[in-house]
Design a protein around this motif. Structure first.
Motif, mmCIF file in Angstrom:
data_model
loop_
_atom_site.group_PDB
_atom_site.id
_atom_site.type_symbol
_atom_site.label_atom_id
_atom_site.label_comp_id
_atom_site.label_asym_id
_atom_site.label_seq_id
_atom_site.Cartn_x
_atom_site.Cartn_y
_atom_site.Cartn_z
ATOM 1 N N LEU A 6 12.990 -25.711 -0.429
ATOM 2 C CA LEU A 6 12.394 -27.041 -0.497
ATOM 3 C C LEU A 6 13.504 -28.015 -0.886
ATOM 4 N N VAL A 7 13.769 -28.989 -0.026
ATOM 5 C CA VAL A 7 14.775 -30.016 -0.311
ATOM 6 C C VAL A 7 14.040 -31.325 -0.564
ATOM 7 N N VAL A 8 14.015 -31.756 -1.811
ATOM 8 C CA VAL A 8 13.326 -32.992 -2.185
ATOM 9 C C VAL A 8 14.334 -34.137 -2.097
ATOM 10 N N GLY A 9 14.056 -35.072 -1.196
ATOM 11 C CA GLY A 9 15.011 -36.128 -0.901
ATOM 12 C C GLY A 9 15.871 -35.753 0.290
ATOM 13 N N ASN A 24 20.336 -24.130 10.328
ATOM 14 C CA ASN A 24 21.165 -23.560 11.387
ATOM 15 C C ASN A 24 21.582 -22.119 11.111
ATOM 16 N N ARG A 25 21.268 -21.620 9.938
ATOM 17 C CA ARG A 25 21.549 -20.218 9.618
ATOM 18 C C ARG A 25 20.478 -19.323 10.238
ATOM 19 N N GLU A 26 20.911 -18.215 10.785
ATOM 20 C CA GLU A 26 19.962 -17.281 11.396
ATOM 21 C C GLU A 26 18.999 -16.700 10.369
ATOM 22 N N GLU A 27 19.498 -16.436 9.155
ATOM 23 C CA GLU A 27 18.685 -15.766 8.140
ATOM 24 C C GLU A 27 17.682 -16.699 7.442
ATOM 25 N N THR A 28 17.867 -18.003 7.602
ATOM 26 C CA THR A 28 16.927 -18.944 6.990
ATOM 27 C C THR A 28 15.608 -18.945 7.761
ATOM 28 N N GLU A 29 14.519 -18.839 7.029
ATOM 29 C CA GLU A 29 13.199 -18.790 7.659
ATOM 30 C C GLU A 29 12.568 -20.173 7.792
ATOM 31 N N CYS A 30 12.687 -20.984 6.737
ATOM 32 C CA CYS A 30 12.037 -22.299 6.770
ATOM 33 C C CYS A 30 12.727 -23.247 5.793
ATOM 34 N N VAL A 31 12.839 -24.494 6.204
ATOM 35 C CA VAL A 31 13.368 -25.548 5.342
ATOM 36 C C VAL A 31 12.312 -26.648 5.245
ATOM 37 N N TYR A 32 11.800 -26.838 4.045
ATOM 38 C CA TYR A 32 10.850 -27.924 3.818
ATOM 39 C C TYR A 32 11.621 -29.141 3.316
ATOM 40 N N ILE A 33 11.384 -30.274 3.937
ATOM 41 C CA ILE A 33 11.944 -31.536 3.467
ATOM 42 C C ILE A 33 10.803 -32.404 2.956
ATOM 43 N N VAL A 34 10.961 -32.886 1.731
ATOM 44 C CA VAL A 34 9.993 -33.840 1.178
ATOM 45 C C VAL A 34 10.748 -35.103 0.791
ATOM 46 N N ASP A 35 10.313 -36.216 1.308
ATOM 47 C CA ASP A 35 10.987 -37.484 1.062
ATOM 48 C C ASP A 35 9.982 -38.611 1.237
ATOM 49 N N LYS A 36 10.202 -39.700 0.560
ATOM 50 C CA LYS A 36 9.367 -40.883 0.761
ATOM 51 C C LYS A 36 9.568 -41.436 2.167
ATOM 52 N N ALA A 37 10.808 -41.327 2.648
ATOM 53 C CA ALA A 37 11.128 -41.802 3.994
ATOM 54 C C ALA A 37 10.827 -40.713 5.028
ATOM 55 N N PRO A 38 10.405 -41.084 6.219
ATOM 56 C CA PRO A 38 10.180 -40.078 7.263
ATOM 57 C C PRO A 38 11.508 -39.529 7.787
ATOM 58 N N LEU A 39 11.474 -38.298 8.256
ATOM 59 C CA LEU A 39 12.663 -37.718 8.871
ATOM 60 C C LEU A 39 12.834 -38.311 10.264
ATOM 61 N N GLN A 40 14.014 -38.857 10.528
ATOM 62 C CA GLN A 40 14.256 -39.436 11.847
ATOM 63 C C GLN A 40 14.184 -38.358 12.921
ATOM 64 N N GLU A 41 13.656 -38.741 14.062
ATOM 65 C CA GLU A 41 13.421 -37.787 15.152
ATOM 66 C C GLU A 41 14.698 -37.064 15.573
ATOM 67 N N LYS A 42 15.827 -37.749 15.496
ATOM 68 C CA LYS A 42 17.080 -37.132 15.938
ATOM 69 C C LYS A 42 17.518 -35.990 15.026
ATOM 70 N N ALA A 44 15.280 -33.734 13.848
ATOM 71 C CA ALA A 44 14.256 -32.690 13.931
ATOM 72 C C ALA A 44 14.897 -31.344 14.243
ATOM 73 N N HIS A 45 14.302 -30.284 13.701
ATOM 74 C CA HIS A 45 14.807 -28.921 13.911
ATOM 75 C C HIS A 45 13.619 -27.972 13.847
ATOM 76 N N SER A 46 13.679 -26.917 14.637
ATOM 77 C CA SER A 46 12.544 -25.992 14.720
ATOM 78 C C SER A 46 12.223 -25.330 13.383
ATOM 79 N N LYS A 47 13.215 -25.201 12.506
ATOM 80 C CA LYS A 47 12.990 -24.560 11.210
ATOM 81 C C LYS A 47 12.668 -25.561 10.098
ATOM 82 N N ILE A 48 12.742 -26.841 10.411
ATOM 83 C CA ILE A 48 12.502 -27.868 9.393
ATOM 84 C C ILE A 48 11.076 -28.401 9.499
ATOM 85 N N GLU A 49 10.402 -28.397 8.369
ATOM 86 C CA GLU A 49 9.082 -29.031 8.259
ATOM 87 C C GLU A 49 9.217 -30.196 7.292
ATOM 88 N N ALA A 50 9.051 -31.398 7.794
ATOM 89 C CA ALA A 50 9.249 -32.610 6.984
ATOM 90 C C ALA A 50 7.918 -33.226 6.582
#
Length: 243
Positions: A6-9, A24-42, A44-50
């Motif tokens: 979980l990456v806050v900010g 981008n690591r093969e062994e990483t299963e999921c990256v959660y991003i929590v931020d007041k600002a939305p994640l810009q579309e550019k 976006a990544h299949s393993k990232i949930e913002a």
């Protein structure tokens, strides 16, 4: 090894760079991003949930959904370079409500993971401003100094409690490639620093000061020898650099 973080900010700057590096690591299963600002579309990544969340909110039950994480990185924060006399009172309140209090609340919320037997990787983006007097950054430095003492204190409690987990204090100076000084995100410029942060995080180190040997070892030595003199030097440096 970090699997689910979980990456806050994480929608900007170092947080965004850490999120992408791990995604981008093969062994990483999921990256959660929590931020007041939305994640810009550019970015976006299949393993990232913002997801979006305002850290000044009273109700932190939002974070109950992240029970599966084995890593937490808190990078949210802001600063404003100005003399204290020119800072409005609401900025003081906002600074502590974003830079400081959320870190304590989040660490409290995930403390059971920190004191557990299983590996839990936890880090906080602090600042070198929290280690010494920083004219023009008095409020920002105060919010970061509070984090420094908090992290050091909790790490001792974890150690004495028998845990092998720690909170990593990442305390950089100026960082290129972020929007902190009204700049733009540049993940390529942040790549080297990001890799170092992740390495220290997975090593379970408790302090990482980028460019310590090259710059800050001498600066901190001068500060501890004569904090008044170094404070004046810092004031003049900021004036001359027109930051």
């Amino acid at each position: 090894m970090i699997k689910r973080i979980l990456v806050v900010g994480g929608a900007n700057g170092v947080g965004l760079s850490i999120a992408h590096e791990l995604a981008n690591r093969e062994e990483t299963e999921c990256v959660y991003i929590v931020d007041k600002a939305p994640l810009q579309e550019k970015y976006a990544h299949s393993k990232i949930e913002a997801l979006q969340f305002d850290l000044t909110s009273e109700d932190y039950s939002f974070f109950d959904r992240f029970k599966d994480i084995n890593a937490l990185m808190i990078t949210a924060g802001f600063g404003h370079l100005a003399l204290f006399k020119d800072i409005p009172e609401h900025h003081i309140i906002d600074s502590f409500n974003v830079n400081t209090i959320p870190v304590l609340r989040l660490i409290k919320r995930f403390y059971s993971k920190l004191e557990a037997v299983d590996d839990f990787y936890c880090g906080v983006m602090d600042s070198i401003s929290g280690w010494m007097s920083s004219p023009f950054f008095a409020v920002y430095g105060a919010t970061k100094a509070a984090l420094k003492i908090f992290i050091e204190s909790v790490n001792v409690e974890l150690l004495k409690g028998g845990s092998s987990n720690v909170i990593l204090n990442v305390s950089p100076g100026t960082i290129k490639g972020t929007n902190f000084y009204a700049g733009q995100n540049d993940l390529s410029a942040l790549h080297e620093l990001t890799c170092e942060i992740i390495q220290h995080l997975e090593n379970k180190d408790d302090i990482f000061i980028p460019n310590y040997e090259e710059v800050f070892k001498e600066v901190l030595s001068r500060y501890h020898a004569d904090f008044r003199k170094e404070g004046k030097h810092s004031y003049d440096y900021k004036m001359n650099s027109k930051r």
